[in-house]
Design an enzyme around this catalytic site. Sequence first.
Site, PDB file in Angstrom:
ATOM      1  CB  THR A  49      -1.823   7.291  -3.353  1.00  0.00           C
ATOM      2  OG1 THR A  49      -1.148   5.290  -3.168  1.00  0.00           O
ATOM      3  CG2 THR A  49      -0.961   8.047  -4.141  1.00  0.00           C
ATOM      4  CG  ASP A  93       6.816  -1.861  10.015  1.00  0.00           C
ATOM      5  OD1 ASP A  93       7.186  -3.101   8.504  1.00  0.00           O
ATOM      6  OD2 ASP A  93       6.251  -0.446   9.823  1.00  0.00           O
ATOM      7  NE  ARG A 120      -2.573   1.776   3.593  1.00  0.00           N
ATOM      8  CZ  ARG A 120      -2.371   1.573   4.676  1.00  0.00           C
ATOM      9  NH1 ARG A 120      -4.522   1.661   4.198  1.00  0.00           N
ATOM     10  NH2 ARG A 120      -2.539   2.107   5.401  1.00  0.00           N
ATOM     11  CG  ASP A 165       2.718  -1.316   8.981  1.00  0.00           C
ATOM     12  OD1 ASP A 165       3.097  -2.432   9.174  1.00  0.00           O
ATOM     13  OD2 ASP A 165       3.051  -0.858   7.838  1.00  0.00           O
TER      14      ASP A 165
HETATM   15  C1  PRP Z   1      -1.131  -3.501   5.018  1.00  0.00           C
HETATM   16  C2  PRP Z   1      -1.600  -5.096   5.254  1.00  0.00           C
HETATM   17  C3  PRP Z   1      -2.805  -5.151   4.169  1.00  0.00           C
HETATM   18  C4  PRP Z   1      -2.523  -3.599   3.981  1.00  0.00           C
HETATM   19  C5  PRP Z   1      -4.106  -3.053   4.751  1.00  0.00           C
HETATM   20  O1  PRP Z   1       0.063  -4.334   4.156  1.00  0.00           O
HETATM   21  O2  PRP Z   1      -1.282  -6.382   5.606  1.00  0.00           O
HETATM   22  O3  PRP Z   1      -2.331  -5.774   3.097  1.00  0.00           O
HETATM   23  O4  PRP Z   1      -2.212  -2.780   5.085  1.00  0.00           O
HETATM   24  O5  PRP Z   1      -4.425  -2.086   3.576  1.00  0.00           O
HETATM   25  P1  PRP Z   1      -5.562  -1.553   2.981  1.00  0.00           P
HETATM   26  O6  PRP Z   1      -6.534  -1.950   3.151  1.00  0.00           O
HETATM   27  O7  PRP Z   1      -6.079  -0.021   3.322  1.00  0.00           O
HETATM   28  O8  PRP Z   1      -4.992  -1.591   1.437  1.00  0.00           O
HETATM   29  P2  PRP Z   1       0.778  -3.408   3.576  1.00  0.00           P
HETATM   30  O9  PRP Z   1       0.485  -2.214   2.274  1.00  0.00           O
HETATM   31  O10 PRP Z   1       1.274  -2.162   4.965  1.00  0.00           O
HETATM   32  O11 PRP Z   1       2.597  -3.846   3.294  1.00  0.00           O
HETATM   33  P3  PRP Z   1       3.432  -5.432   4.179  1.00  0.00           P
HETATM   34  O12 PRP Z   1       1.792  -6.367   4.054  1.00  0.00           O
HETATM   35  O13 PRP Z   1       4.685  -5.602   3.068  1.00  0.00           O
HETATM   36  O14 PRP Z   1       3.533  -4.420   5.210  1.00  0.00           O
HETATM   37  N1  URA Z   2      -2.087  -1.720   7.338  1.00  0.00           N
HETATM   38  C1  URA Z   2      -1.912  -2.306   8.601  1.00  0.00           C
HETATM   39  O1  URA Z   2      -0.685  -2.880   8.442  1.00  0.00           O
HETATM   40  N2  URA Z   2      -2.442  -2.011  10.300  1.00  0.00           N
HETATM   41  C2  URA Z   2      -3.240  -1.153   9.427  1.00  0.00           C
HETATM   42  O2  URA Z   2      -3.708   0.055  10.927  1.00  0.00           O
HETATM   43  C3  URA Z   2      -3.980  -0.435   8.035  1.00  0.00           C
HETATM   44  C4  URA Z   2      -3.015  -1.270   7.319  1.00  0.00           C
END
Ligand code: PRP
Ligand code: URA
Length: 206
Positions: free
Chosen positions: A105, A200, A101, A197
């Site tokens: 944006t 993370d 994500r 997150d």
């Molecule tokens: C996080 C989470 C989802 C997304 C949710 O992933 O694991 O995939 O955000 O947000 P949304 O519903 O607004 O799309 P991230 O993009 O942070 O990637 P990661 O899993 O690599 O940390």
């Molecule tokens: N992705 C995450 O990992 N945490 C949130 O709260 C939203 C999106």
Amino acid sequence: MLTVLKHPLITHKLAIMRNQETGTKDFRQNLNEIGGLMVYEISRDLPTEPITVQTPVEKCVTERISKDIVLVPILRAGLGMVDGIANLIPTVKIGHIGLYRDEETLEPHEYFCKMPTNSKNAVVYVVDPMLATGGSAAAAITLLKKRGINNIKLVCLVGVPEGVKRIEDEHPDVDIYLAALDEKLNEKGYIVPGLGDAGDRIFGTK
Ligand code: PRP
Ligand code: URA
């Protein structure tokens, strides 16, 4: 349809995950354990077929699951639920969808997709701990549908009404399962109160 699983064990383990003092090892363990607890509900309507088994006492007609099952974590954070779910579904195959994500944006960007060959005829569980704007889950489901995969369920840990609505609007055929429905998104697109997150915290990257 939205199902929010209410169970004392799930709530207890999720409280551990929400706590900012919880480290990566305990965070991962509780995430996997909640994934396992969710299996009972998400697999409730799997189709079965009759089989005959010879017990030590006599032959009996019983049942076995008759459909292939595919688990699709959305990378990265979805990986944190795979073991807990896959350990309980012995025949499961695992696909991967890589999405991140954009922090400005909030739009999802695809960087990887590899699905097992039997996916078109399988029950497919898309898993990701967080359903925030719903952009990542909606994009993952669209990507699967473009490949002719249509029997899809979405399994997340924590969601908010905005994300649920997005999936219901864009993919009304997809059942959604959550361990908790939280209040809202903050101005940075994080779930409130949420757990921060997820990626993370699973991988210790921040
Ligand atoms: C996080 C989470 C989802 C997304 C949710 O992933 O694991 O995939 O955000 O947000 P949304 O519903 O607004 O799309 P991230 O993009 O942070 O990637 P990661 O899993 O690599 O940390
Ligand atoms: N992705 C995450 O990992 N945490 C949130 O709260 C939203 C999106």
